[in-house]
Motif scaffolding. Structure first.
Motif, PDB file in Angstrom:
ATOM      1  N   ASP A 206       0.688  -1.249  -0.129  1.00  0.00           N
ATOM      2  CA  ASP A 206       0.407  -0.109  -0.313  1.00  0.00           C
ATOM      3  C   ASP A 206       1.068   1.444  -0.207  1.00  0.00           C
ATOM      4  N   VAL A 207       1.886   1.367   0.978  1.00  0.00           N
ATOM      5  CA  VAL A 207       2.796   2.207   0.505  1.00  0.00           C
ATOM      6  C   VAL A 207       3.840   2.476  -0.084  1.00  0.00           C
ATOM      7  N   ARG A 208       3.762   1.033  -1.239  1.00  0.00           N
ATOM      8  CA  ARG A 208       4.822   1.786  -2.160  1.00  0.00           C
ATOM      9  C   ARG A 208       3.445   2.150  -3.034  1.00  0.00           C
ATOM     10  N   GLU A 209       2.741   1.944  -3.155  1.00  0.00           N
ATOM     11  CA  GLU A 209       1.663   2.352  -4.745  1.00  0.00           C
ATOM     12  C   GLU A 209       1.651   3.741  -4.224  1.00  0.00           C
ATOM     13  N   ARG A 210       0.931   4.026  -2.487  1.00  0.00           N
ATOM     14  CA  ARG A 210       1.319   5.568  -2.753  1.00  0.00           C
ATOM     15  C   ARG A 210       2.164   6.839  -3.039  1.00  0.00           C
ATOM     16  N   VAL A 211       2.935   6.182  -2.680  1.00  0.00           N
ATOM     17  CA  VAL A 211       4.582   6.363  -3.052  1.00  0.00           C
ATOM     18  C   VAL A 211       4.399   6.543  -4.780  1.00  0.00           C
ATOM     19  N   GLY A 212       4.942   5.598  -5.241  1.00  0.00           N
ATOM     20  CA  GLY A 212       5.006   5.227  -6.683  1.00  0.00           C
ATOM     21  C   GLY A 212       3.518   6.687  -7.423  1.00  0.00           C
ATOM     22  N   LYS A 213       2.509   7.053  -6.694  1.00  0.00           N
ATOM     23  CA  LYS A 213       2.079   7.586  -7.565  1.00  0.00           C
ATOM     24  C   LYS A 213       1.934   8.999  -7.381  1.00  0.00           C
ATOM     25  N   GLY A 214       3.047   9.042  -6.385  1.00  0.00           N
ATOM     26  CA  GLY A 214       3.688  10.759  -5.795  1.00  0.00           C
ATOM     27  C   GLY A 214       2.734  11.063  -4.603  1.00  0.00           C
ATOM     28  N   ASP A 215       1.503  10.856  -4.191  1.00  0.00           N
ATOM     29  CA  ASP A 215       0.783  11.001  -2.605  1.00  0.00           C
ATOM     30  C   ASP A 215       1.453  10.621  -1.759  1.00  0.00           C
ATOM     31  N   SER A 216       0.888  11.090  -0.363  1.00  0.00           N
ATOM     32  CA  SER A 216       1.804  10.385   0.924  1.00  0.00           C
ATOM     33  C   SER A 216       1.756   9.045   1.103  1.00  0.00           C
ATOM     34  N   PRO A 217       2.638   8.577   1.722  1.00  0.00           N
ATOM     35  CA  PRO A 217       2.561   7.373   2.304  1.00  0.00           C
ATOM     36  C   PRO A 217       1.541   6.892   3.161  1.00  0.00           C
ATOM     37  N   LEU A 218       1.072   8.100   3.946  1.00  0.00           N
ATOM     38  CA  LEU A 218      -0.346   7.603   5.067  1.00  0.00           C
ATOM     39  C   LEU A 218      -1.343   7.448   4.016  1.00  0.00           C
ATOM     40  N   PRO A 219      -2.110   6.599   4.619  1.00  0.00           N
ATOM     41  CA  PRO A 219      -3.518   6.204   3.717  1.00  0.00           C
ATOM     42  C   PRO A 219      -4.443   8.267   4.146  1.00  0.00           C
TER      43      PRO A 219
ATOM     44  N   ARG B 157       9.976   7.220  22.493  1.00  0.00           N
ATOM     45  CA  ARG B 157       9.752   7.697  20.833  1.00  0.00           C
ATOM     46  C   ARG B 157       8.895   9.178  20.482  1.00  0.00           C
ATOM     47  N   LEU B 158       9.025   9.546  21.879  1.00  0.00           N
ATOM     48  CA  LEU B 158       8.021  10.738  21.841  1.00  0.00           C
ATOM     49  C   LEU B 158       8.488  11.908  20.966  1.00  0.00           C
ATOM     50  N   VAL B 159       8.412  12.691  19.634  1.00  0.00           N
ATOM     51  CA  VAL B 159       9.020  13.639  18.678  1.00  0.00           C
ATOM     52  C   VAL B 159       8.333  14.481  18.730  1.00  0.00           C
ATOM     53  N   CYS B 160       9.594  15.654  19.349  1.00  0.00           N
ATOM     54  CA  CYS B 160       8.552  17.286  20.110  1.00  0.00           C
ATOM     55  C   CYS B 160       9.075  18.211  18.969  1.00  0.00           C
ATOM     56  N   LYS B 161       8.403  19.170  18.509  1.00  0.00           N
ATOM     57  CA  LYS B 161       8.985  20.157  17.634  1.00  0.00           C
ATOM     58  C   LYS B 161      10.401  20.756  17.672  1.00  0.00           C
ATOM     59  N   ASP B 162      11.092  20.469  18.065  1.00  0.00           N
ATOM     60  CA  ASP B 162      12.340  21.004  18.153  1.00  0.00           C
ATOM     61  C   ASP B 162      12.923  20.191  18.161  1.00  0.00           C
TER      62      ASP B 162
ATOM     63  N   ALA C  94      11.752   8.753   8.172  1.00  0.00           N
ATOM     64  CA  ALA C  94      10.738   9.230   8.370  1.00  0.00           C
ATOM     65  C   ALA C  94       9.470   8.172   8.310  1.00  0.00           C
ATOM     66  N   ARG C  95       8.858   8.331   6.981  1.00  0.00           N
ATOM     67  CA  ARG C  95       7.881   7.889   6.408  1.00  0.00           C
ATOM     68  C   ARG C  95       8.088   6.402   6.853  1.00  0.00           C
ATOM     69  N   VAL C  96       8.952   5.774   6.752  1.00  0.00           N
ATOM     70  CA  VAL C  96       8.220   4.156   7.130  1.00  0.00           C
ATOM     71  C   VAL C  96       7.960   3.837   8.841  1.00  0.00           C
ATOM     72  N   PHE C  97       8.830   4.758  10.076  1.00  0.00           N
ATOM     73  CA  PHE C  97       8.693   4.951  10.931  1.00  0.00           C
ATOM     74  C   PHE C  97       6.661   4.889  10.960  1.00  0.00           C
ATOM     75  N   ALA C  98       6.526   6.503  10.655  1.00  0.00           N
ATOM     76  CA  ALA C  98       4.790   7.229  10.672  1.00  0.00           C
ATOM     77  C   ALA C  98       4.289   6.375  10.137  1.00  0.00           C
ATOM     78  N   ALA C  99       4.247   5.108   8.644  1.00  0.00           N
ATOM     79  CA  ALA C  99       3.466   3.648   8.351  1.00  0.00           C
ATOM     80  C   ALA C  99       3.836   3.139   9.453  1.00  0.00           C
ATOM     81  N   ARG C 100       4.419   2.583  10.275  1.00  0.00           N
ATOM     82  CA  ARG C 100       4.492   1.676  11.363  1.00  0.00           C
ATOM     83  C   ARG C 100       3.798   2.302  12.095  1.00  0.00           C
TER      84      ARG C 100
END
Length: 159
Positions: A23-36, A91-96, A116-122
């Motif tokens: 799913d992620v590969r298809e979205r990225v291949g279309k130029g979309d965000s890797p997130l649904p 694992r908290l990601v802060c704005k800083d 970062a995209r793989v982390f987000a997808a996971r």
């Protein structure tokens, strides 16, 4: 030989399902965000604001949510709950943290962006499983009640 994203063994070694990898590969291949894209099923994930635009993820007070978890007796008085809190704290990601990421050497920027995209997808997959678990708790007669997500604290295949 490099495993393809639709190869279950390659996806497993990356810590995600074959379907997620495809799913992620298809979205990225279309130029979309890797997130649904959010659906209209009443999904509670903070993806869109009231006007339909993406909600600023920095507006969610994660420290407040984490403190609430810490105060919950079911979390506070169980070793698994305390492990969960410790796992989330690191694992908290802060704005800083964005400033640090923006100082990535140019020749490594694409690699860090992919990570970062793989982390987000996971995380998105974990969130969907948790939401399903929460819905199952609210509707105990449905299939899948009590099923928890894979990769609970201590799992080193994730982030």
């Amino acid at each position: 030989m490099k495993p393809r994203g639709d190869d279950p063994s390659g996806a497993r070694s990356a810590g995600i399902s074959a379907e997620t990898a495809r799913d992620v590969r298809e979205r990225v291949g279309k130029g979309d965000s890797p997130l649904p894209v959010p659906d209209s099923s009443g999904d509670s994930r903070p993806r869109s604001g009231a006007n339909g635009q993406r909600k600023d993820p920095w507006q969610t007070d994660l420290a407040m949510m984490l403190n609430s978890l810490k105060r919950d007796p079911a979390v506070k008085y169980s070793s698994e709950g305390r492990a969960l809190v410790r796992w989330l704290e690191v694992r908290l990601v802060c704005k800083d943290d964005t400033d640090l990421m923006m100082r990535t050497p140019a020749h490594q920027a694409t690699k860090v962006a992919t990570m970062a995209r793989v982390f987000a997808a996971r995380w998105d997959e974990i969130a969907a499983q948790l939401e399903q678990q929460g819905l199952s708790e609210e509707n105990p007669g449905q299939d899948g009640a009590g099923a928890g997500p894979a990769g609970y604290p201590g799992d080193t295949t994730g982030t």
